[in-house]
Design an enzyme around this catalytic site. Structure first.
Site, PDB file in Angstrom:
ATOM      1  N   HIS A 192     -14.026  -2.349  46.287  1.00 54.64           N
ATOM      2  CA  HIS A 192     -13.096  -3.067  45.148  1.00 54.64           C
ATOM      3  C   HIS A 192     -11.848  -3.770  46.326  1.00 54.64           C
ATOM      4  O   HIS A 192     -11.366  -3.079  47.221  1.00 54.64           O
ATOM      5  CB  HIS A 192     -12.358  -2.105  44.372  1.00 54.64           C
ATOM      6  CG  HIS A 192     -13.023  -1.668  43.212  1.00 54.64           C
ATOM      7  ND1 HIS A 192     -14.340  -1.085  43.261  1.00 54.64           N
ATOM      8  CD2 HIS A 192     -12.862  -1.597  41.769  1.00 54.64           C
ATOM      9  CE1 HIS A 192     -14.780  -0.688  42.253  1.00 54.64           C
ATOM     10  NE2 HIS A 192     -13.826  -0.902  41.359  1.00 54.64           N
ATOM     11  N   ASP A 228     -17.084  -2.789  34.185  1.00 56.62           N
ATOM     12  CA  ASP A 228     -16.142  -1.955  34.943  1.00 56.62           C
ATOM     13  C   ASP A 228     -16.110  -0.341  34.322  1.00 56.62           C
ATOM     14  O   ASP A 228     -16.863   0.522  34.863  1.00 56.62           O
ATOM     15  CB  ASP A 228     -14.738  -2.459  34.963  1.00 56.62           C
ATOM     16  CG  ASP A 228     -13.938  -2.133  36.355  1.00 56.62           C
ATOM     17  OD1 ASP A 228     -14.485  -1.299  36.984  1.00 56.62           O
ATOM     18  OD2 ASP A 228     -12.701  -2.450  36.282  1.00 56.62           O
ATOM     19  N   HIS A 278     -21.308  -3.519  38.565  1.00 55.35           N
ATOM     20  CA  HIS A 278     -19.947  -2.905  38.597  1.00 55.35           C
ATOM     21  C   HIS A 278     -19.607  -2.237  37.425  1.00 55.35           C
ATOM     22  O   HIS A 278     -19.119  -2.671  36.475  1.00 55.35           O
ATOM     23  CB  HIS A 278     -18.888  -4.077  39.150  1.00 55.35           C
ATOM     24  CG  HIS A 278     -17.424  -3.590  38.967  1.00 55.35           C
ATOM     25  ND1 HIS A 278     -16.557  -4.136  39.624  1.00 55.35           N
ATOM     26  CD2 HIS A 278     -16.969  -2.430  38.837  1.00 55.35           C
ATOM     27  CE1 HIS A 278     -15.569  -3.506  39.770  1.00 55.35           C
ATOM     28  NE2 HIS A 278     -15.610  -2.483  39.182  1.00 55.35           N
ATOM     29  N   HIS A 325     -18.363   2.026  36.514  1.00 53.26           N
ATOM     30  CA  HIS A 325     -18.316   3.336  37.030  1.00 53.26           C
ATOM     31  C   HIS A 325     -18.588   4.141  36.015  1.00 53.26           C
ATOM     32  O   HIS A 325     -18.352   4.139  34.641  1.00 53.26           O
ATOM     33  CB  HIS A 325     -16.470   3.488  37.087  1.00 53.26           C
ATOM     34  CG  HIS A 325     -16.080   2.586  38.036  1.00 53.26           C
ATOM     35  ND1 HIS A 325     -15.405   2.869  39.412  1.00 53.26           N
ATOM     36  CD2 HIS A 325     -15.643   1.292  38.146  1.00 53.26           C
ATOM     37  CE1 HIS A 325     -14.864   1.807  39.995  1.00 53.26           C
ATOM     38  NE2 HIS A 325     -14.886   0.845  39.273  1.00 53.26           N
ATOM     39  N   GLU A 342      -8.360  -6.920  42.899  1.00 53.14           N
ATOM     40  CA  GLU A 342      -8.304  -6.732  41.556  1.00 53.14           C
ATOM     41  C   GLU A 342      -6.633  -6.842  41.423  1.00 53.14           C
ATOM     42  O   GLU A 342      -6.593  -7.843  40.501  1.00 53.14           O
ATOM     43  CB  GLU A 342      -8.776  -5.464  41.203  1.00 53.14           C
ATOM     44  CG  GLU A 342      -8.634  -4.981  39.844  1.00 53.14           C
ATOM     45  CD  GLU A 342      -8.953  -3.542  39.321  1.00 53.14           C
ATOM     46  OE1 GLU A 342      -9.148  -2.837  40.593  1.00 53.14           O
ATOM     47  OE2 GLU A 342      -9.125  -3.242  38.157  1.00 53.14           O
TER      48      GLU A 342
HETATM   49  N1  HPA Z   1     -10.319  -0.335  39.779  1.00 55.24           N
HETATM   50  C1  HPA Z   1     -10.299   0.801  40.858  1.00 55.24           C
HETATM   51  N2  HPA Z   1     -10.722   1.947  40.692  1.00 55.24           N
HETATM   52  C2  HPA Z   1     -11.473   2.255  39.422  1.00 55.24           C
HETATM   53  C3  HPA Z   1     -11.622   1.460  38.378  1.00 55.24           C
HETATM   54  C4  HPA Z   1     -11.158  -0.056  38.664  1.00 55.24           C
HETATM   55  O1  HPA Z   1     -11.180  -0.841  37.931  1.00 55.24           O
HETATM   56  N3  HPA Z   1     -12.319   1.863  37.456  1.00 55.24           N
HETATM   57  C5  HPA Z   1     -12.669   3.116  37.913  1.00 55.24           C
HETATM   58  N4  HPA Z   1     -12.103   3.537  39.131  1.00 55.24           N
HETATM   59 ZN    ZN Z   2     -14.100  -0.981  39.270  1.00 57.05          ZN
END
Ligand code: HPA
Ligand code: ZN
Length: 349
Positions: free
Chosen positions: A205, A286, A25, A27, A208
């Site tokens: 996702h 992340d 995970h 990005h 969160e």
């Molecule tokens: N959450 C959702 N979208 C995202 C994130 C995240 O932590 N980081 C980059 N895009």
């Molecule tokens: Zn993410």
């Protein structure tokens, strides 16, 4: 098995650093450090809204996911050429190597770039070049996962998928990211059904900031094989039981959750409870350039805050390798290497 960072810190820290592990995970646009962002802005004659690196970093004081995303998308605007994408991903891979990562599955957000007139071909070519170089020069295995932005429409996700089809062999799966609340997985049920038909791996996702129900619908309606974050599952005992029974991997990102105020402090983070419950938890960074630490830093700070030990380290590394989408032969090799390393520290009973 129980030695923690505080009692035999050096041994545990060494294990955390050297154990073979996967990052599932990340990005890749979230690995863009301010220094490289300014260098690319200059190279591409783009004006950033901050005079220097320090004032940009000072703006990294987020109150929730959206407050981060606004800055994250603005930061990505400096990425224009194939070389820019390659430079960004290569910088990540060098950090990954130092953290003992043997496998990385990189999320990328093509819609952010296509909207600025950067073709899919440019994005993919740059990222793939870095992946090849990582394999050759660092021995890191990697693949790309294309993420759809959930604040946009399903129609736009379909259009993005269409544009990605000429590059079908360059990515292994699709994910769902961006603003979670108010954008439930069901909004994307049809496009994910099409992705499954295409043989793509599926992640999303969920949970969160959004409710545990989004985790259920990501599994039931999108066919998600892993859940990114998933920390809100802790509120729903029935869902917890399902996630344990099915060993659904959760790609948890502790430093991200603190930076985005999902939990107040690392000590308040449910990671220890999740491990205790038997969930297939993995640790991940992340958006490390924004959240104050790469993968090893996530491990170190989490282990310290929860007084976790060698056994937890083994479980987390093993989970990450098992949950990865790497070929079975590679997985077997890393799992064997992990066992050799771990049982040299902790002899089998
Ligand atoms: N959450 C959702 N979208 C995202 C994130 C995240 O932590 N980081 C980059 N895009
Ligand atoms: Zn993410």
């Amino acid at each position: 098995m129980t030695s923690s960072l505080s009692d035999s810190g050096n041994t545990l820290e060494h294990l955390l650093r050297t154990m073979p592990k996967a990052e599932l995970h990340i990005h890749i646009e979230g690995s863009l450090e301010p220094e490289l962002m300014f260098a690319l802005a200059e190279r591409n004659h783009i004006q950033l809204g901050y005079p220097d690196v320090d004032s940009l970093r000072a703006a990294y004081a987020f109150t929730d996911l959206q407050s981060f995303l606004d800055i994250y998308y603005a930061g990505a605007s400096v990425l224009c050429t194939r070389q820019d994408f390659e430079d960004m991903a290569w910088a990540y891979f060098k950090r990954a190597k130092a953290d003992g990562i043997v496998r990385a599955e990189l999320f990328f957000d093509p819609q952010t770039h296509i909207a600025r007139g950067i073709p899919m071909a440019v994005v993919v070519a740059g990222l793939k070049a870095a992946c090849s170089r990582a394999r050759q020069e660092l021995g890191i295995s990697s693949d790309l996962i294309l993420c759809f932005l959930r604040h946009l429409s399903e129609e736009e996700a379909f259009a993005t998928l269409e544009q990605a089809l000429p590059f079908r062999d360059d990515f292994i799966g699709v994910g769902l990211d961006s603003s979670e609340k108010g954008h439930p997985p069901e909004k994307f049920a049809r496009v994910f059904a099409r992705c499954r038909e295409l043989g793509l791996r599926i992640v999303a996702h969920a949970g969160e900031e959004g409710p545990p129900e989004y985790i259920e619908s990501a599994l039931n309606l999108l066919g998600a094989e892993r859940i990114d974050h998933g920390v809100q599952a802790i509120q729903a005992p029935g869902l917890m039981q399902r996630l344990v029974n099915q060993q659904v991997p959760l790609t948890v990102c502790p430093l991200s959750n603190i930076k985005l105020c999902v939990f107040k402090t690392l000590a308040d983070h449910p990671i220890a409870r999740m491990l205790e419950a038997g969930l297939c938890v993995t640790l991940n960074s992340d958006d490390p350039a924004y959240f104050g630490g790469y993968l090893l830093e996530n491990y170190l700070q989490t282990f310290k805050a929860h007084d976790l030990g060698m056994g937890h380290a083994y479980t987390l590394a093993r989970n990450s390798l098992v949950a990865s989408f790497a070929p079975a032969t590679e997985k077997q090799r890393w799992l064997h290497d992990l066992d050799s390393l771990f049982f040299a520290y902790v002899p089998r009973q």
